[in-house]
Enzyme design. Structure first.
Site, PDB file in Angstrom:
ATOM      1  N   GLU A  80       0.834  -1.206   0.000  1.00 20.08           N
ATOM      2  CA  GLU A  80       0.000   0.000   0.000  1.00 20.08           C
ATOM      3  C   GLU A  80       0.868   1.255   0.000  1.00 20.08           C
ATOM      4  OE1 GLU A  80      -1.935  -2.941   3.002  1.00 20.08           O
ATOM      5  OE2 GLU A  80       0.053  -2.531   2.183  1.00 20.08           O
ATOM      6  N   CYS A 109      -0.165   1.538   7.380  1.00 20.37           N
ATOM      7  CA  CYS A 109      -0.701   1.756   6.032  1.00 20.37           C
ATOM      8  C   CYS A 109      -2.072   2.410   6.095  1.00 20.37           C
ATOM      9  CB  CYS A 109      -0.771   0.439   5.269  1.00 20.37           C
ATOM     10  SG  CYS A 109       0.856  -0.191   4.791  1.00 20.37           S
TER      11      CYS A 109
END
Length: 147
Positions: A80, A109
């Site tokens: 991510e 993330c």
């Protein structure tokens, strides 16, 4: 011939992106999408110019660190994070985007995705991080588990 749904299509791409991962523990792929167009992709692996775990081994494995804990002791940049970084490197806004990811994002993330303006996340695999779920829910990011 039956065409895949948009969700299947983008998750299949995330799964393919994950095959580039150099992590010894978990191969993760991510695709950022807006208006049915791919903005960027990312997979988990060491930063550019740094040896990969495939080459030097996994410090987390050597220290017996359980999944979901002490992520700062990992050489890899998460999928991510790499998707957000790639968008930034190429001047692509992620505001209002949707993330397709092979795994539920971790708390680190999740915080980055919230600040990057991601509005919805589709993922296949769970991850042991309740804080991530709490943060995403509080920020109003919609979460969807795809089977």
């Amino acid at each position: 011939m039956q065409r895949p749904s948009w969700h299947e299509y983008f998750m299949d791409i995330a799964t393919l992106v994950a095959t580039r991962s150099t992590c010894l523990r978990r191969q993760v792929g991510a695709v950022l999408v807006r208006d049915k167009r791919i903005l960027s992709t990312g997979y988990n692996g060491a930063p550019s110019g740094v040896s990969h775990c495939l080459e030097v081994g996994c410090l987390r494995e050597q220290l017996n660190i359980p999944s979901g804990q002490r992520q700062e002791l990992c050489r890899a940049v998460h999928a991510e994070q790499n998707a957000i970084i790639q968008a930034a490197l190429h001047g692509v806004s992620t505001n209002g985007s949707v993330l397709y990811c092979t795994n539920q994002p971790c708390a680190l993330c999740a915080k980055m995705l919230i600040n990057a303006g991601v509005k919805e996340i589709f993922f296949k695999g769970a991850y042991p991080d309740e804080l991530a779920l709490d943060l995403l829910n509080e920020a109003g990011v919609r979460l969807n588990l795809l089977s």
